[in-house]
Scaffold this motif. Structure first.
Motif, short mmCIF file in Angstrom:
data_model
loop_
_atom_site.label_atom_id
_atom_site.label_comp_id
_atom_site.label_asym_id
_atom_site.label_seq_id
_atom_site.Cartn_x
_atom_site.Cartn_y
_atom_site.Cartn_z
N PHE A 1 1.58 1.56 2.90
CA PHE A 1 0.45 0.62 2.82
C PHE A 1 -0.38 0.90 1.57
O PHE A 1 -0.51 2.05 1.14
N THR A 2 -0.96 -0.17 1.01
CA THR A 2 -1.84 -0.05 -0.15
C THR A 2 -3.11 -0.85 0.09
O THR A 2 -3.03 -2.06 0.35
N ILE A 3 -4.25 -0.18 0.01
CA ILE A 3 -5.54 -0.84 0.16
C ILE A 3 -6.10 -1.13 -1.22
O ILE A 3 -5.93 -0.34 -2.15
N SER A 4 -6.76 -2.27 -1.36
CA SER A 4 -7.39 -2.63 -2.63
C SER A 4 -8.54 -3.59 -2.34
O SER A 4 -8.68 -4.07 -1.23
N ARG A 5 -9.34 -3.83 -3.37
CA ARG A 5 -10.44 -4.78 -3.21
C ARG A 5 -10.72 -5.47 -4.52
O ARG A 5 -10.50 -4.91 -5.60
N ASP A 6 -11.26 -6.67 -4.43
CA ASP A 6 -11.69 -7.44 -5.58
C ASP A 6 -13.14 -7.84 -5.31
O ASP A 6 -13.40 -8.80 -4.58
N ASN A 7 -14.08 -7.10 -5.88
CA ASN A 7 -15.49 -7.34 -5.58
C ASN A 7 -15.97 -8.68 -6.13
O ASN A 7 -16.94 -9.25 -5.61
N ALA A 8 -15.33 -9.19 -7.16
CA ALA A 8 -15.71 -10.51 -7.69
C ALA A 8 -15.42 -11.60 -6.66
O ALA A 8 -16.08 -12.63 -6.64
N LYS A 9 -14.44 -11.34 -5.79
CA LYS A 9 -14.08 -12.30 -4.75
C LYS A 9 -14.58 -11.85 -3.37
O LYS A 9 -14.31 -12.53 -2.38
N ASP A 10 -15.26 -10.70 -3.32
CA ASP A 10 -15.74 -10.17 -2.03
C ASP A 10 -14.61 -10.09 -1.02
O ASP A 10 -14.76 -10.48 0.15
#
Length: 126
Positions: free
Chosen positions: A68-77
């Motif tokens: 599994f890989t977790i990630s985030r894009d704060n520009a898209k919340d």
């Protein structure tokens, strides 16, 4: 207040892949750590993965590490969980969670989180 909505769950064969998304809305200007948890049939809720506000710190449960890989894009919340090499034991309702004012920290204890999504079902057939 922060509202969280998960999507991307479904039915997949063992060895397959799914990508979960967690969209945040509301007071998302507060830097917040996020995490994924899951609860399988007749099981307790368990930690899956967590990510800090900047994405610079990440932590996985041993059971999903390397798959599994977790990630985030704060520009898209939005936060993501890419799940590969899925196993029947990964079958569960997957929920995302958020904790405001987290700065550089991340959290693995569900009691630390303030906001939760409704969850999305992931079913892995053998």
């Amino acid at each position: 207040q922060v509202q969280l909505v998960e999507s991307g769950g479904g039915l997949v064969q063992a060895g397959g892949s799914l990508r979960l998304s967690c969209a945040a809305s509301g007071r998302t200007s507060s830097n917040y750590a996020m995490g994924w948890f899951r609860q399988g049939p007749e099981k307790e809720r368990e930690f899956v993965a967590a990510i800090s506000w900047s994405g610079g710190s990440i932590y996985y449960a041993d059971s999903v590490k390397g798959r599994f890989t977790i990630s985030r894009d704060n520009a898209k919340d939005t936060m993501y969980l890419q799940m590969n090499s899925l196993k029947p034991e990964d079958t569960a309702v997957y929920s995302c969670a958020a904790k405001r004012f987290a700065y550089r920290a991340l959290y693995t204890n569900p009691l630390d989180y303030e906001y939760w999504g409704q969850g999305t079902q992931v079913t892995v057939s053998s």
